[in-house]
Design an enzyme around this catalytic site. Sequence first.
Site, PDB file in Angstrom:
ATOM      1  N   THR A  49      58.640  45.389 -58.111  1.00  0.00           N
ATOM      2  CA  THR A  49      58.583  43.959 -58.401  1.00  0.00           C
ATOM      3  C   THR A  49      57.793  43.763 -59.689  1.00  0.00           C
ATOM      4  O   THR A  49      57.350  44.728 -60.309  1.00  0.00           O
ATOM      5  CB  THR A  49      57.895  43.187 -57.257  1.00  0.00           C
ATOM      6  OG1 THR A  49      56.481  43.458 -57.286  1.00  0.00           O
ATOM      7  CG2 THR A  49      58.447  43.602 -55.906  1.00  0.00           C
ATOM      8  N   CYS A  50      57.599  42.510 -60.081  1.00  0.00           N
ATOM      9  CA  CYS A  50      56.865  42.252 -61.313  1.00  0.00           C
ATOM     10  C   CYS A  50      55.406  42.675 -61.206  1.00  0.00           C
ATOM     11  O   CYS A  50      54.751  42.934 -62.216  1.00  0.00           O
ATOM     12  CB  CYS A  50      56.950  40.774 -61.698  1.00  0.00           C
ATOM     13  SG  CYS A  50      56.236  39.637 -60.497  1.00  0.00           S
ATOM     14  N   PRO A 113      54.879  34.494 -49.777  1.00  0.00           N
ATOM     15  CA  PRO A 113      55.939  34.946 -48.876  1.00  0.00           C
ATOM     16  C   PRO A 113      57.045  35.755 -49.545  1.00  0.00           C
ATOM     17  O   PRO A 113      57.780  36.459 -48.863  1.00  0.00           O
ATOM     18  CB  PRO A 113      56.493  33.630 -48.325  1.00  0.00           C
ATOM     19  CG  PRO A 113      56.277  32.645 -49.438  1.00  0.00           C
ATOM     20  CD  PRO A 113      54.984  33.061 -50.099  1.00  0.00           C
ATOM     21  N   GLN A 114      57.199  35.674 -50.861  1.00  0.00           N
ATOM     22  CA  GLN A 114      58.328  36.334 -51.522  1.00  0.00           C
ATOM     23  C   GLN A 114      58.305  37.851 -51.342  1.00  0.00           C
ATOM     24  O   GLN A 114      59.352  38.496 -51.269  1.00  0.00           O
ATOM     25  CB  GLN A 114      58.353  36.005 -53.018  1.00  0.00           C
ATOM     26  CG  GLN A 114      58.835  34.612 -53.358  1.00  0.00           C
ATOM     27  CD  GLN A 114      57.790  33.560 -53.030  1.00  0.00           C
ATOM     28  OE1 GLN A 114      56.589  33.823 -53.119  1.00  0.00           O
ATOM     29  NE2 GLN A 114      58.229  32.381 -52.634  1.00  0.00           N
ATOM     30  N   GLY A 187      66.907  33.154 -66.624  1.00  0.00           N
ATOM     31  CA  GLY A 187      67.112  33.917 -65.401  1.00  0.00           C
ATOM     32  C   GLY A 187      67.606  32.990 -64.311  1.00  0.00           C
ATOM     33  O   GLY A 187      67.529  31.763 -64.437  1.00  0.00           O
ATOM     34  N   GLY A 189      67.326  34.165 -60.724  1.00  0.00           N
ATOM     35  CA  GLY A 189      66.979  34.828 -59.472  1.00  0.00           C
ATOM     36  C   GLY A 189      66.093  33.987 -58.585  1.00  0.00           C
ATOM     37  O   GLY A 189      65.886  32.782 -58.820  1.00  0.00           O
ATOM     38  N   THR A 191      62.833  33.987 -58.123  1.00  0.00           N
ATOM     39  CA  THR A 191      61.610  33.443 -58.726  1.00  0.00           C
ATOM     40  C   THR A 191      61.911  32.189 -59.539  1.00  0.00           C
ATOM     41  O   THR A 191      61.192  31.187 -59.448  1.00  0.00           O
ATOM     42  CB  THR A 191      60.942  34.506 -59.623  1.00  0.00           C
ATOM     43  OG1 THR A 191      60.600  35.640 -58.826  1.00  0.00           O
ATOM     44  CG2 THR A 191      59.671  33.944 -60.260  1.00  0.00           C
TER      45      THR A 191
END
Length: 416
Positions: A49-50, A113-114, A187, A189, A191
């Site tokens: 992830t980031c 929560p992601q 983007g 997605g 996020t």
Amino acid sequence: MSLLAFGINHKTAPVEIRERVAFTPEQLEGAFLQLKQHPSISEATVVSTCNRTELYCVVEGEEAGLVLEWISQFHQLDLADLARYSYEYLGEHAARHLMRVSCGLDSMVLGEPQILGQIKDAFLNAQDNGLVGKELNQLFQQSFSVAKQVRTKTAIGENPVSVAYAAVNLAQRIFSDLAKSRALLIGAGETIELVARHLRNAGVRDMVVANRTLGRAQALAEEFNGEAVLLGDIPHQLERADIVIASTASQLPILGKGAVERALKVRKHRPIFMVDIAVPRDIEPQVGDLDDVYLYSVDDLREVIEENLRSRQEAAEQAEELVLAGVQDFLQSRKARGAGQMIGELRQKTEQLRQQELDKALQQLQNGQDPEQVLKRFAQSLTNKFLHEPTVQLRQASADERTDLLDNARTLFALD
């Protein structure tokens, strides 16, 4: 076999390092192929992830540095440099780390929560590629269960706090009235969708979604009454954008210094607020050197995020207790699973004895012998066969004064 967790995250490394270790979807295919062929790795899951890149593996023995060396070779990074920013956990500590990560306790945004969805996607991806066996399956399922308990039994998810929320919160500090601002989202997605939701709640009504594929951009833009464009349209859109927030999976920057300079001239140097949430970064760092540009990376959001964490600290303590309980449940199940092979062998041996005696009894019945006598002999013979070997071993244990074996046998056969 040992459970091993290796990682690098926002606590141990700056974004400049994390972006070099991140796995793109294209790279994951090659990574899974290499991991399947690795002689010392039997199971593996890659989380990228980031804010983190982590591998959860089942390895031969406890080979320290095994995954570190593999990642160093895969990403062509200096081994010593990578070691300085990484961490490694074994066994129980690896299990606890994954459960804390799944619950959002190890995130930049406490309780966000992601991460759980990202962990689930990583698990399914590894499963689809044949890299998940009994050990990782049990570990991840237990982690998902603990994360669900944390969400339902604590208040850690209250008061929305996330990287997306922090980005919008920062924009509110710079612009007195977001309702008058135009946002360009790069983007499409999860996020960016969350960013769009927070922007709308903050009053922004004019949004443009730029993406590599127009279909996904249109689907997201329609939800927020915005406009969808391709990445190639970004230079033109910059001229009218007050807020730019980027989060894509691109390996190279999408927005460069030259394009922003040209947009600023057209805007007559009206300021642009930019947040680059992506890792690797979508916006060249040099853009931040321009006057009238306020550029923030994902690491710059830390201060904003920390202000929103105080309300979650008490809930986090409750969550830690649930994690510890979850780890103990996992370890207990793991130990129980260790007896599975022995239980299977015992059942197989017992079934063979049963079948032998049953075949003998059926043959006696076919020969016309008295059914009552056949059943009595069957029961007596079966009992004797079952108890013969344990009886021999118990007598030998008594002769050897092995009281420990005798006590264990009393417990095993519930003779108390």
